[in-house]
Scaffold this motif. Structure first.
Motif, PDB file in Angstrom:
ATOM      1  N   HIS A   1      28.732  34.600  35.877  1.00  0.00           N
ATOM      2  CA  HIS A   1      28.791  35.508  36.354  1.00  0.00           C
ATOM      3  C   HIS A   1      27.266  36.990  36.499  1.00  0.00           C
ATOM      4  O   HIS A   1      26.925  37.135  37.754  1.00  0.00           O
ATOM      5  CB  HIS A   1      29.692  36.355  36.498  1.00  0.00           C
ATOM      6  CG  HIS A   1      31.588  35.787  36.390  1.00  0.00           C
ATOM      7  ND1 HIS A   1      32.535  36.364  35.985  1.00  0.00           N
ATOM      8  CD2 HIS A   1      31.198  35.234  37.032  1.00  0.00           C
ATOM      9  CE1 HIS A   1      33.214  35.642  36.501  1.00  0.00           C
ATOM     10  NE2 HIS A   1      32.540  34.831  36.792  1.00  0.00           N
TER      11      HIS A   1
ATOM     12  N   ALA B   1      38.153  37.320  37.398  1.00  0.00           N
ATOM     13  CA  ALA B   1      37.578  38.702  37.861  1.00  0.00           C
ATOM     14  C   ALA B   1      38.140  39.191  36.581  1.00  0.00           C
ATOM     15  O   ALA B   1      37.466  40.288  35.844  1.00  0.00           O
ATOM     16  CB  ALA B   1      38.928  39.132  38.353  1.00  0.00           C
ATOM     17  N   ALA B   2      38.372  39.251  35.540  1.00  0.00           N
ATOM     18  CA  ALA B   2      38.325  39.412  34.144  1.00  0.00           C
ATOM     19  C   ALA B   2      37.773  39.889  33.807  1.00  0.00           C
ATOM     20  O   ALA B   2      36.659  40.827  32.919  1.00  0.00           O
ATOM     21  CB  ALA B   2      39.532  39.309  32.901  1.00  0.00           C
TER      22      ALA B   2
ATOM     23  N   ASN C   1      34.824  42.482  35.458  1.00  0.00           N
ATOM     24  CA  ASN C   1      34.958  43.375  35.270  1.00  0.00           C
ATOM     25  C   ASN C   1      34.521  43.967  34.094  1.00  0.00           C
ATOM     26  O   ASN C   1      34.114  44.937  34.026  1.00  0.00           O
ATOM     27  CB  ASN C   1      36.474  43.891  35.441  1.00  0.00           C
ATOM     28  CG  ASN C   1      36.759  43.650  37.116  1.00  0.00           C
ATOM     29  OD1 ASN C   1      36.454  44.962  37.953  1.00  0.00           O
ATOM     30  ND2 ASN C   1      37.945  43.034  38.049  1.00  0.00           N
TER      31      ASN C   1
ATOM     32  N   ARG D   1      30.973  44.665  33.946  1.00  0.00           N
ATOM     33  CA  ARG D   1      30.474  45.760  35.157  1.00  0.00           C
ATOM     34  C   ARG D   1      31.100  47.083  33.955  1.00  0.00           C
ATOM     35  O   ARG D   1      29.884  47.504  33.999  1.00  0.00           O
ATOM     36  CB  ARG D   1      31.361  45.487  35.636  1.00  0.00           C
ATOM     37  CG  ARG D   1      31.138  46.599  37.009  1.00  0.00           C
ATOM     38  CD  ARG D   1      29.596  46.672  37.089  1.00  0.00           C
ATOM     39  NE  ARG D   1      29.467  47.518  38.182  1.00  0.00           N
ATOM     40  CZ  ARG D   1      29.414  48.061  39.833  1.00  0.00           C
ATOM     41  NH1 ARG D   1      30.074  46.938  40.675  1.00  0.00           N
ATOM     42  NH2 ARG D   1      29.669  49.204  40.377  1.00  0.00           N
ATOM     43  N   SER D   2      32.317  46.220  33.176  1.00  0.00           N
ATOM     44  CA  SER D   2      32.448  47.639  32.282  1.00  0.00           C
ATOM     45  C   SER D   2      31.153  48.122  31.469  1.00  0.00           C
ATOM     46  O   SER D   2      30.852  49.515  30.804  1.00  0.00           O
ATOM     47  CB  SER D   2      33.622  47.900  31.660  1.00  0.00           C
ATOM     48  OG  SER D   2      34.189  46.911  30.264  1.00  0.00           O
TER      49      SER D   2
ATOM     50  N   PRO E   1      29.087  45.316  42.899  1.00  0.00           N
ATOM     51  CA  PRO E   1      30.382  45.011  43.067  1.00  0.00           C
ATOM     52  C   PRO E   1      30.933  43.610  42.418  1.00  0.00           C
ATOM     53  O   PRO E   1      30.605  42.234  43.402  1.00  0.00           O
ATOM     54  CB  PRO E   1      30.856  46.158  44.979  1.00  0.00           C
ATOM     55  CG  PRO E   1      29.831  46.184  44.985  1.00  0.00           C
ATOM     56  CD  PRO E   1      28.904  45.632  44.633  1.00  0.00           C
ATOM     57  N   VAL E   2      31.717  43.526  41.499  1.00  0.00           N
ATOM     58  CA  VAL E   2      32.458  42.011  41.223  1.00  0.00           C
ATOM     59  C   VAL E   2      33.213  41.621  42.558  1.00  0.00           C
ATOM     60  O   VAL E   2      32.844  40.733  42.433  1.00  0.00           O
ATOM     61  CB  VAL E   2      33.750  43.353  40.687  1.00  0.00           C
ATOM     62  CG1 VAL E   2      34.958  41.995  40.202  1.00  0.00           C
ATOM     63  CG2 VAL E   2      33.417  44.061  39.173  1.00  0.00           C
ATOM     64  N   GLU E   3      33.729  42.168  43.350  1.00  0.00           N
ATOM     65  CA  GLU E   3      34.049  41.491  44.833  1.00  0.00           C
ATOM     66  C   GLU E   3      32.624  40.327  45.505  1.00  0.00           C
ATOM     67  O   GLU E   3      33.209  39.396  45.480  1.00  0.00           O
ATOM     68  CB  GLU E   3      34.905  42.202  45.655  1.00  0.00           C
ATOM     69  CG  GLU E   3      36.024  43.245  44.954  1.00  0.00           C
ATOM     70  CD  GLU E   3      36.053  43.848  44.223  1.00  0.00           C
ATOM     71  OE1 GLU E   3      34.281  44.293  44.911  1.00  0.00           O
ATOM     72  OE2 GLU E   3      36.651  44.897  43.584  1.00  0.00           O
TER      73      GLU E   3
END
Length: 317
Positions: free
Chosen positions: A130, A178-179, A182, A185-186, A193-195
Protein backbone atom coordinates in the motif's frame (compact mmCIF):
# COMPACT_ATOMS: atom_id res chain seq x y z
CA UNK A 1 26.16 -29.00 -10.31
CA UNK A 2 29.95 -28.93 -10.13
CA UNK A 3 30.97 -25.83 -8.10
CA UNK A 4 33.71 -25.13 -10.63
CA UNK A 5 31.36 -25.34 -13.60
CA UNK A 6 30.28 -22.08 -15.22
CA UNK A 7 26.54 -21.45 -14.66
CA UNK A 8 26.06 -20.14 -18.19
CA UNK A 9 27.64 -23.29 -19.64
CA UNK A 10 25.42 -25.48 -17.50
CA UNK A 11 22.29 -23.58 -18.55
CA UNK A 12 23.28 -23.72 -22.22
CA UNK A 13 23.53 -27.51 -22.26
CA UNK A 14 20.82 -28.46 -19.78
CA UNK A 15 17.70 -30.25 -21.00
CA UNK A 16 15.08 -28.06 -19.36
CA UNK A 17 12.23 -29.50 -21.41
CA UNK A 18 12.85 -32.97 -20.02
CA UNK A 19 13.35 -31.58 -16.52
CA UNK A 20 10.02 -29.73 -16.55
CA UNK A 21 8.24 -32.84 -17.83
CA UNK A 22 9.81 -34.89 -15.02
CA UNK A 23 8.82 -32.32 -12.39
CA UNK A 24 5.23 -32.19 -13.64
CA UNK A 25 5.02 -35.95 -13.26
CA UNK A 26 6.63 -35.98 -9.82
CA UNK A 27 4.29 -33.34 -8.32
CA UNK A 28 1.14 -34.67 -10.00
CA UNK A 29 -0.27 -36.06 -6.74
CA UNK A 30 -0.03 -32.60 -5.12
CA UNK A 31 -1.93 -30.82 -7.89
CA UNK A 32 -5.47 -30.18 -6.70
CA UNK A 33 -4.49 -30.40 -3.04
CA UNK A 34 -4.49 -27.38 -0.77
CA UNK A 35 -7.15 -24.68 -0.84
CA UNK A 36 -7.83 -21.99 -3.42
CA UNK A 37 -8.05 -18.39 -2.17
CA UNK A 38 -11.78 -18.56 -1.51
CA UNK A 39 -11.83 -15.29 0.48
CA UNK A 40 -11.60 -13.54 -2.91
CA UNK A 41 -14.82 -14.74 -4.59
CA UNK A 42 -13.49 -14.57 -8.16
CA UNK A 43 -10.46 -16.70 -7.26
CA UNK A 44 -12.68 -19.26 -5.58
CA UNK A 45 -13.99 -20.13 -9.06
CA UNK A 46 -10.56 -21.17 -10.41
CA UNK A 47 -10.20 -24.97 -10.86
CA UNK A 48 -7.71 -26.35 -8.35
CA UNK A 49 -6.42 -29.07 -10.68
CA UNK A 50 -4.28 -26.83 -12.88
CA UNK A 51 -0.50 -26.91 -13.14
CA UNK A 52 1.89 -25.04 -15.39
CA UNK A 53 5.59 -24.22 -15.31
CA UNK A 54 7.89 -22.19 -17.55
CA UNK A 55 11.59 -21.35 -17.72
CA UNK A 56 13.11 -18.39 -19.57
CA UNK A 57 16.89 -18.20 -19.98
CA UNK A 58 19.11 -15.19 -20.53
CA UNK A 59 20.23 -16.67 -23.86
CA UNK A 60 16.66 -16.30 -25.14
CA UNK A 61 15.21 -19.79 -24.81
CA UNK A 62 11.84 -20.59 -23.25
CA UNK A 63 10.55 -23.96 -22.01
CA UNK A 64 7.11 -24.87 -20.73
CA UNK A 65 4.97 -27.70 -19.43
CA UNK A 66 1.27 -28.09 -18.64
CA UNK A 67 -0.86 -24.95 -18.31
CA UNK A 68 2.09 -22.59 -18.69
CA UNK A 69 0.31 -20.46 -21.31
CA UNK A 70 -2.90 -20.03 -19.28
CA UNK A 71 -3.31 -16.53 -17.77
CA UNK A 72 -4.16 -16.34 -14.08
CA UNK A 73 -4.44 -13.65 -11.43
CA UNK A 74 -0.90 -12.92 -10.29
CA UNK A 75 -1.98 -11.19 -7.07
CA UNK A 76 1.01 -10.42 -4.81
CA UNK A 77 3.57 -11.28 -7.48
CA UNK A 78 2.69 -7.82 -8.80
CA UNK A 79 4.41 -6.31 -5.75
CA UNK A 80 7.78 -6.90 -7.38
CA UNK A 81 6.77 -4.79 -10.39
CA UNK A 82 5.41 -1.96 -8.25
CA UNK A 83 8.48 -2.05 -6.01
CA UNK A 84 10.63 -1.61 -9.11
CA UNK A 85 8.59 1.42 -10.20
CA UNK A 86 8.59 2.94 -6.71
CA UNK A 87 12.36 2.63 -6.38
CA UNK A 88 12.79 4.37 -9.72
CA UNK A 89 10.41 7.11 -8.59
CA UNK A 90 11.67 7.72 -5.04
CA UNK A 91 15.04 6.00 -4.85
CA UNK A 92 16.49 5.19 -1.45
CA UNK A 93 14.03 7.50 0.31
CA UNK A 94 11.48 4.70 -0.08
CA UNK A 95 13.13 2.96 2.87
CA UNK A 96 12.12 5.81 5.17
CA UNK A 97 8.51 4.71 4.68
CA UNK A 98 8.78 0.91 4.51
CA UNK A 99 11.24 -1.52 6.06
CA UNK A 100 13.32 -4.35 4.66
CA UNK A 101 12.90 -7.07 7.28
CA UNK A 102 10.85 -10.29 7.14
CA UNK A 103 7.55 -9.88 8.94
CA UNK A 104 7.17 -13.31 10.50
CA UNK A 105 3.43 -12.66 10.35
CA UNK A 106 0.67 -13.32 7.83
CA UNK A 107 0.78 -11.21 4.66
CA UNK A 108 -2.32 -9.23 5.70
CA UNK A 109 -1.51 -8.83 9.40
CA UNK A 110 -2.30 -5.59 11.24
CA UNK A 111 -0.33 -6.43 14.36
CA UNK A 112 3.09 -4.99 13.53
CA UNK A 113 1.76 -1.66 12.25
CA UNK A 114 0.62 -0.73 15.75
CA UNK A 115 3.99 -1.49 17.30
CA UNK A 116 6.00 0.09 14.49
CA UNK A 117 4.12 3.34 14.03
CA UNK A 118 2.61 2.62 10.64
CA UNK A 119 5.90 1.64 8.95
CA UNK A 120 5.28 -1.73 7.22
CA UNK A 121 7.96 -4.33 7.82
CA UNK A 122 8.71 -4.81 4.09
CA UNK A 123 7.25 -3.90 0.67
CA UNK A 124 6.15 -7.45 -0.20
CA UNK A 125 3.43 -7.76 2.43
CA UNK A 126 0.08 -6.05 1.87
CA UNK A 127 0.77 -3.08 4.15
CA UNK A 128 4.09 -2.43 2.43
CA UNK A 129 2.49 -2.72 -0.99
CA UNK A 130 0.00 0.00 0.00
CA UNK A 131 2.85 2.39 0.77
CA UNK A 132 4.52 1.44 -2.53
CA UNK A 133 1.22 2.09 -4.35
CA UNK A 134 1.01 5.49 -2.68
CA UNK A 135 4.52 6.37 -3.89
CA UNK A 136 3.62 5.46 -7.47
CA UNK A 137 0.36 7.43 -7.34
CA UNK A 138 2.32 10.48 -6.18
CA UNK A 139 4.87 10.09 -8.98
CA UNK A 140 2.56 9.91 -12.02
CA UNK A 141 -1.02 10.87 -12.94
CA UNK A 142 -1.35 7.67 -15.00
CA UNK A 143 -0.19 5.11 -12.43
CA UNK A 144 -2.39 2.22 -13.53
CA UNK A 145 -1.59 2.67 -17.22
CA UNK A 146 2.12 3.02 -16.44
CA UNK A 147 2.16 -0.21 -14.49
CA UNK A 148 0.35 -2.08 -17.26
CA UNK A 149 2.75 -0.70 -19.86
CA UNK A 150 5.74 -1.71 -17.73
CA UNK A 151 4.48 -5.27 -17.32
CA UNK A 152 3.61 -5.64 -21.01
CA UNK A 153 7.08 -4.44 -21.98
CA UNK A 154 8.84 -6.80 -19.57
CA UNK A 155 6.81 -9.80 -20.73
CA UNK A 156 6.82 -8.73 -24.41
CA UNK A 157 3.07 -9.31 -24.51
CA UNK A 158 0.65 -6.50 -25.38
CA UNK A 159 -2.33 -8.75 -24.57
CA UNK A 160 -1.77 -8.64 -20.80
CA UNK A 161 -4.70 -6.99 -19.01
CA UNK A 162 -6.00 -6.17 -15.56
CA UNK A 163 -9.11 -8.26 -14.97
CA UNK A 164 -11.84 -5.84 -13.87
CA UNK A 165 -13.94 -8.65 -12.43
CA UNK A 166 -11.06 -9.75 -10.21
CA UNK A 167 -10.38 -6.14 -9.16
CA UNK A 168 -14.07 -5.72 -8.25
CA UNK A 169 -14.01 -8.99 -6.33
CA UNK A 170 -10.91 -7.82 -4.47
CA UNK A 171 -12.64 -4.55 -3.61
CA UNK A 172 -15.83 -6.24 -2.42
CA UNK A 173 -13.86 -8.53 -0.11
CA UNK A 174 -11.15 -6.00 0.76
CA UNK A 175 -12.10 -5.10 4.31
CA UNK A 176 -8.74 -6.06 5.81
CA UNK A 177 -6.83 -4.19 3.10
CA UNK A 178 -9.00 -1.16 3.80
CA UNK A 179 -8.19 -1.50 7.50
CA UNK A 180 -4.47 -1.70 6.74
CA UNK A 181 -4.53 1.35 4.47
CA UNK A 182 -6.55 3.44 6.91
CA UNK A 183 -4.26 2.43 9.76
CA UNK A 184 -1.18 3.45 7.76
CA UNK A 185 -2.88 6.72 6.82
CA UNK A 186 -3.53 7.40 10.51
CA UNK A 187 0.25 7.45 10.97
CA UNK A 188 0.55 9.84 7.97
CA UNK A 189 2.43 7.29 5.90
CA UNK A 190 0.00 7.58 2.97
CA UNK A 191 -0.26 10.85 1.06
CA UNK A 192 -3.08 9.91 -1.30
CA UNK A 193 -6.70 9.15 -0.38
CA UNK A 194 -7.14 5.61 0.87
CA UNK A 195 -9.69 4.92 -1.86
CA UNK A 196 -7.15 5.73 -4.59
CA UNK A 197 -4.45 3.61 -2.98
CA UNK A 198 -6.78 0.64 -2.65
CA UNK A 199 -8.10 0.98 -6.22
CA UNK A 200 -4.56 0.91 -7.59
CA UNK A 201 -3.61 -1.98 -5.33
CA UNK A 202 -6.63 -4.07 -6.30
CA UNK A 203 -5.91 -3.48 -9.99
CA UNK A 204 -2.23 -4.44 -9.69
CA UNK A 205 -3.28 -7.71 -8.03
CA UNK A 206 -5.76 -8.27 -10.87
CA UNK A 207 -3.05 -8.46 -13.53
CA UNK A 208 -3.64 -11.56 -15.64
CA UNK A 209 -0.42 -13.26 -16.73
CA UNK A 210 0.71 -16.77 -17.59
CA UNK A 211 3.79 -18.63 -16.40
CA UNK A 212 5.37 -17.80 -19.76
CA UNK A 213 4.61 -14.09 -19.26
CA UNK A 214 5.99 -14.09 -15.72
CA UNK A 215 9.16 -15.97 -16.57
CA UNK A 216 9.92 -13.45 -19.32
CA UNK A 217 8.87 -10.46 -17.24
CA UNK A 218 11.24 -11.25 -14.35
CA UNK A 219 14.31 -11.70 -16.55
CA UNK A 220 15.57 -8.20 -15.75
CA UNK A 221 16.12 -9.37 -12.17
CA UNK A 222 18.26 -12.26 -13.40
CA UNK A 223 20.16 -9.91 -15.71
CA UNK A 224 21.43 -7.26 -13.27
CA UNK A 225 18.51 -4.98 -14.06
CA UNK A 226 18.75 -5.11 -17.85
CA UNK A 227 16.11 -6.17 -20.35
CA UNK A 228 17.12 -9.52 -21.82
CA UNK A 229 15.83 -8.65 -25.31
CA UNK A 230 17.02 -5.05 -25.80
CA UNK A 231 19.87 -4.83 -23.32
CA UNK A 232 18.41 -1.56 -22.02
CA UNK A 233 18.48 -0.82 -18.31
CA UNK A 234 15.18 -1.37 -16.52
CA UNK A 235 16.63 -0.70 -13.08
CA UNK A 236 20.17 -0.38 -11.76
CA UNK A 237 22.16 -3.49 -10.96
CA UNK A 238 22.29 -2.43 -7.32
CA UNK A 239 18.51 -2.13 -7.09
CA UNK A 240 18.02 -5.45 -8.87
CA UNK A 241 20.25 -6.99 -6.22
CA UNK A 242 18.16 -5.40 -3.45
CA UNK A 243 14.87 -6.63 -4.94
CA UNK A 244 16.25 -10.16 -5.24
CA UNK A 245 17.37 -10.00 -1.61
CA UNK A 246 13.90 -8.94 -0.50
CA UNK A 247 12.30 -11.73 -2.51
CA UNK A 248 14.58 -14.26 -0.82
CA UNK A 249 13.84 -13.02 2.70
CA UNK A 250 10.25 -11.78 2.34
CA UNK A 251 8.79 -13.03 -0.95
CA UNK A 252 6.86 -16.01 0.40
CA UNK A 253 5.49 -14.29 3.48
CA UNK A 254 6.02 -16.00 6.83
CA UNK A 255 7.22 -19.13 5.02
CA UNK A 256 10.29 -17.36 3.60
CA UNK A 257 12.77 -19.21 5.80
CA UNK A 258 11.33 -22.61 4.93
CA UNK A 259 11.18 -21.69 1.24
CA UNK A 260 14.82 -20.56 1.22
CA UNK A 261 15.76 -23.79 2.99
CA UNK A 262 13.90 -25.96 0.45
CA UNK A 263 14.39 -24.03 -2.80
CA UNK A 264 17.27 -21.63 -2.30
CA UNK A 265 16.17 -18.96 -4.79
CA UNK A 266 14.74 -15.44 -4.59
CA UNK A 267 11.02 -15.85 -5.26
CA UNK A 268 7.65 -14.13 -5.01
CA UNK A 269 4.36 -15.91 -4.54
CA UNK A 270 0.73 -14.86 -4.89
CA UNK A 271 -2.55 -16.27 -3.61
CA UNK A 272 -3.62 -16.87 -7.21
CA UNK A 273 -1.30 -19.90 -7.01
CA UNK A 274 1.70 -18.49 -8.86
CA UNK A 275 5.34 -18.37 -7.78
CA UNK A 276 8.19 -16.78 -9.73
CA UNK A 277 11.85 -17.50 -8.92
CA UNK A 278 15.13 -16.02 -10.12
CA UNK A 279 18.45 -17.74 -10.78
CA UNK A 280 20.78 -14.71 -10.99
CA UNK A 281 22.83 -14.46 -14.19
CA UNK A 282 21.03 -17.46 -15.66
CA UNK A 283 17.24 -17.70 -15.88
CA UNK A 284 13.84 -17.18 -14.33
CA UNK A 285 11.09 -19.71 -13.77
CA UNK A 286 7.40 -19.47 -12.97
CA UNK A 287 4.98 -22.08 -11.73
CA UNK A 288 1.20 -22.02 -11.23
CA UNK A 289 -1.06 -24.32 -9.27
CA UNK A 290 -4.00 -22.73 -7.44
CA UNK A 291 -4.13 -25.00 -4.37
CA UNK A 292 -2.46 -23.14 -1.48
CA UNK A 293 -0.78 -24.31 1.70
CA UNK A 294 -1.58 -22.80 5.11
CA UNK A 295 0.84 -19.91 4.48
CA UNK A 296 -0.81 -18.87 1.21
CA UNK A 297 1.80 -20.33 -1.15
CA UNK A 298 1.10 -22.79 -3.95
CA UNK A 299 1.46 -26.31 -2.55
CA UNK A 300 2.42 -28.03 -5.81
CA UNK A 301 4.28 -24.94 -7.00
CA UNK A 302 6.67 -24.87 -4.04
CA UNK A 303 7.30 -28.60 -4.45
CA UNK A 304 8.00 -28.10 -8.17
CA UNK A 305 10.58 -25.40 -7.46
CA UNK A 306 12.17 -27.59 -4.81
CA UNK A 307 12.53 -30.37 -7.38
CA UNK A 308 13.88 -27.93 -9.99
CA UNK A 309 16.80 -26.81 -7.83
CA UNK A 310 17.46 -30.39 -6.72
CA UNK A 311 17.53 -31.74 -10.28
CA UNK A 312 19.47 -28.88 -11.88
CA UNK A 313 21.75 -27.78 -9.04
CA UNK A 314 20.76 -24.19 -9.88
CA UNK A 315 20.51 -22.48 -6.51
CA UNK A 316 22.17 -19.45 -4.96
CA UNK A 317 23.55 -21.67 -2.16
Amino acid sequence: MNPEENTADLVARFDFAATLARIAEEVRDLVGQGKVAAYIPRLAEVPADRFGMAVATLDGRVFEVGDAATPFSIQSISKVFTLTLALEALGGDLWKRVGREPSGSAFNSLVQLERESGIPRNPLINAGAHVVADVILSSTPTAQADLLEFVRARADNRAIVMDEEVAASERDAGFRNAALANFIRSFRNLDNPVERVLDFYFHQCALQMSCLDLARAFLYLANRGRCQRSGQSVISAERAKRINALMLTCGTYDAAGEFAFRVGLPAKSGVGGGIVAVVPNALTLAVWSPGLDEKGNSLAGAAALDRFTALTGLSIF
